[in-house]
Design an enzyme around this catalytic site. Structure first.
Site, PDB file in Angstrom:
ATOM      1  CG  ASP A 285      27.577  74.138  41.142  1.00 56.30           C
ATOM      2  OD1 ASP A 285      28.502  74.757  40.601  1.00 56.30           O
ATOM      3  OD2 ASP A 285      27.243  74.310  42.334  1.00 56.30           O
TER       4      ASP A 285
ATOM      5  CD1 TRP B 189      31.093  78.333  39.971  1.00 51.71           C
ATOM      6  CD2 TRP B 189      32.732  76.851  39.627  1.00 51.71           C
ATOM      7  NE1 TRP B 189      30.776  77.189  40.659  1.00 51.71           N
ATOM      8  CE2 TRP B 189      31.761  76.266  40.471  1.00 51.71           C
ATOM      9  CE3 TRP B 189      33.865  76.114  39.282  1.00 51.71           C
ATOM     10  CZ2 TRP B 189      31.894  74.961  40.957  1.00 51.71           C
ATOM     11  CZ3 TRP B 189      33.983  74.814  39.768  1.00 51.71           C
ATOM     12  CH2 TRP B 189      33.011  74.257  40.592  1.00 51.71           C
ATOM     13  N   GLY B 190      32.628  80.376  35.010  1.00 54.31           N
ATOM     14  CA  GLY B 190      33.422  81.092  34.000  1.00 54.31           C
ATOM     15  C   GLY B 190      34.641  80.315  33.527  1.00 54.31           C
ATOM     16  CD  GLU B 191      36.940  76.628  36.972  1.00 55.38           C
ATOM     17  OE1 GLU B 191      37.054  75.452  36.578  1.00 55.38           O
ATOM     18  OE2 GLU B 191      37.112  76.977  38.161  1.00 55.38           O
TER      19      GLU B 191
ATOM     20  CG  ASP C 281      30.199  80.325  44.885  1.00 51.32           C
ATOM     21  OD1 ASP C 281      30.251  80.039  43.680  1.00 51.32           O
ATOM     22  OD2 ASP C 281      29.792  79.556  45.758  1.00 51.32           O
TER      23      ASP C 281
HETATM   24  C1  GAL Z   1      28.783  76.458  44.045  1.00 51.49           C
HETATM   25  C2  GAL Z   1      27.934  77.445  43.268  1.00 51.49           C
HETATM   26  C3  GAL Z   1      27.008  78.145  44.234  1.00 51.49           C
HETATM   27  C4  GAL Z   1      26.147  77.110  44.942  1.00 51.49           C
HETATM   28  C5  GAL Z   1      27.013  76.046  45.593  1.00 51.49           C
HETATM   29  C6  GAL Z   1      26.183  74.895  46.140  1.00 51.49           C
HETATM   30  O1  GAL Z   1      29.608  75.790  43.169  1.00 51.49           O
HETATM   31  O2  GAL Z   1      28.751  78.362  42.593  1.00 51.49           O
HETATM   32  O3  GAL Z   1      26.238  79.105  43.575  1.00 51.49           O
HETATM   33  O4  GAL Z   1      25.275  76.537  44.006  1.00 51.49           O
HETATM   34  O5  GAL Z   1      27.945  75.508  44.694  1.00 51.49           O
HETATM   35  O6  GAL Z   1      26.961  73.905  46.750  1.00 51.49           O
END
Ligand code: GAL
Length: 375
Positions: free
Chosen positions: A126, A161-163, A183
């Site tokens: 992440d 996230w594509g950033e 998300d």
């Molecule tokens: C976000 C991610 C989600 C999930 C979440 C967990 O950044 O995009 O898919 O993993 O964190 O905290």
């Protein structure tokens, strides 16, 4: 290691979020075998955020929360492996994970080794709490190196996230898939926004490194972490799943699969849609119909000289989607037509060698697999 096809499996986040534990993982693995999901191709069982204690151990390693995972990760991973499935886990490129658990910034080699010791086959990585002064490309490259250095084959699933135009550098950074959007939530609008945002970027997705539009919300039925009661029904799930398959997406189930309704199990295991998703040519779809009206159609080449013709109604009212042969340069005088078979109903249509229109209920779709035929 090369990943030739978009990975398939289950991830804990969409339904369980903070409430993930060993029992859920074991029962999910059991059910994936009993239900036929494993045999349909769903192989990774991935634990997302919130599995660890807030602090690292005295040796600097991440410690699984003993209340949630009393047997420890190695035993759990052995169990998942004993079911003929693969085991996935989660960390983050920042200084803490999104839910503020220990994360791998500057600890990449130690954490990669910990995951390898636990028998991890897949790491979602992440991007929360990433230092503004640090370089994302370097951070993902470093974790890819760390995973390889363990000597274990571990699928590296980047999630920024594509950033930072991730699609342009993530393949060289060493990831096998890369989250390309924020998300997902259990809302039809989220499904459409995510999918539409990637249409022009799908060209970057290919064997070795795949675009990832996030986990599925199919069959969540309003339950869980990103669930929204009443916002999606079977039609929305159907169209969501069809869109993910059409775009050759990783298929990570996000529901509580132990409680999937039979209709939803059937949807996840639709052979034709999975064949489309896993097609070895991995070609992105192109627009084949009108481009206004929120009712697009798409054409996509498949291997074995087959193709997909898919019609969607994204609008909230009934309406028609159409196929305009000239949009994909198909000459109606070519002496060839399309024999089509619909993947949900089995309906056979054709040969089609001219304009075609399909009436669809709100949010519905129909997806044909086609073959060329001489007229
Ligand atoms: C976000 C991610 C989600 C999930 C979440 C967990 O950044 O995009 O898919 O993993 O964190 O905290």
């Amino acid at each position: 290691m090369i990943i030739n096809k978009p990975p398939m499996g289950w991830n804990s986040w969409n339904t369980f979020g903070w409430n993930i534990n060993e029992q859920v993982v074991r029962e999910t693995a059991d059910y994936m075998v009993e239900s036929g999901l494993r045999d349909a191709g769903y192989e990774y069982v991935v634990i997302d955020d919130c599995y660890a204690l807030r602090d690292r151990g005295p040796d600097g390693r991440i410690v699984p929360d003993p209340d949630k995972f009393p047997s420890g990760m190695k035993a759990l991973s052995d169990y998942v492996h004993s079911k003929g499935l693969k085991f996935g886990m989660y960390s983050c490129a920042g200084i803490m994970t999104c839910a503020w658990y220990p994360s791998s910034y500057d600890k990449e080699f130690l954490d990669a080794q910990t995951f390898a010791d636990w028998g991890v086959d897949y790491l979602k990585y992440d991007f929360c709490n990433f230092p503004k002064t640090a370089d994302p490309r370097m951070a993902y490259t470093r974790m890819a190196m760390a995973l390889k250095a363990t000597g274990r084959d571990i699928v590296f699933s980047a999630c920024n996230w594509g950033e930072f135009e991730v699609e342009k550098w993530i393949r060289s950074a060493g990831a096998h898939l890369y989250r390309s959007t924020g998300d997902i939530g259990e809302r039809f609008s989220a499904v459409l926004n995510i999918c539409n945002s990637q249409y022009e970027k799908m060209r970057y997705s290919a064997p070795g490194c795949f675009n990832d539009m996030d986990m599925l919300i199919v069959g969540m039925d309003g339950v869980g972490n990103v669930g929204h009661p009443g916002l999606c029904g079977d039609t929305e799930y159907k169209t969501h799943f069809a869109l993910w398959c059409l775009n050759g997406q990783p298929l990570m189930m996000g529901s509580d699969v132990r409680r999937l309704r039979p209709e939803m199990l059937k949807l996840h295991t639709n052979k034709d849609l999975l064949r489309i998703d896993q097609d070895e040519e991995c070609r992105p779809p192109m627009i084949a119909g009108k481009v206004w009206d929120n009712r697009p159609s798409y054409f996509k080449h498949l291997s074995d000289r087959q193709f997909v013709l898919a019609f969607f109604n994204f609008a909230d009212e009934p309406g028609n989607s159409d196929f305009r042969p000239w949009n994909i340069g198909f000459p109606t005088t070519a002496g060839f037509g399309m024999n089509l078979r619909e993947v949900f109903t089995g309906e056979v249509v054709g040969p089609v060698n001219d304009y075609m229109s399909v009436d669809l209920a709100p949010h519905d779709c129909c997806v044909f697999i086609g073959e060329w035929v001489a007229l």
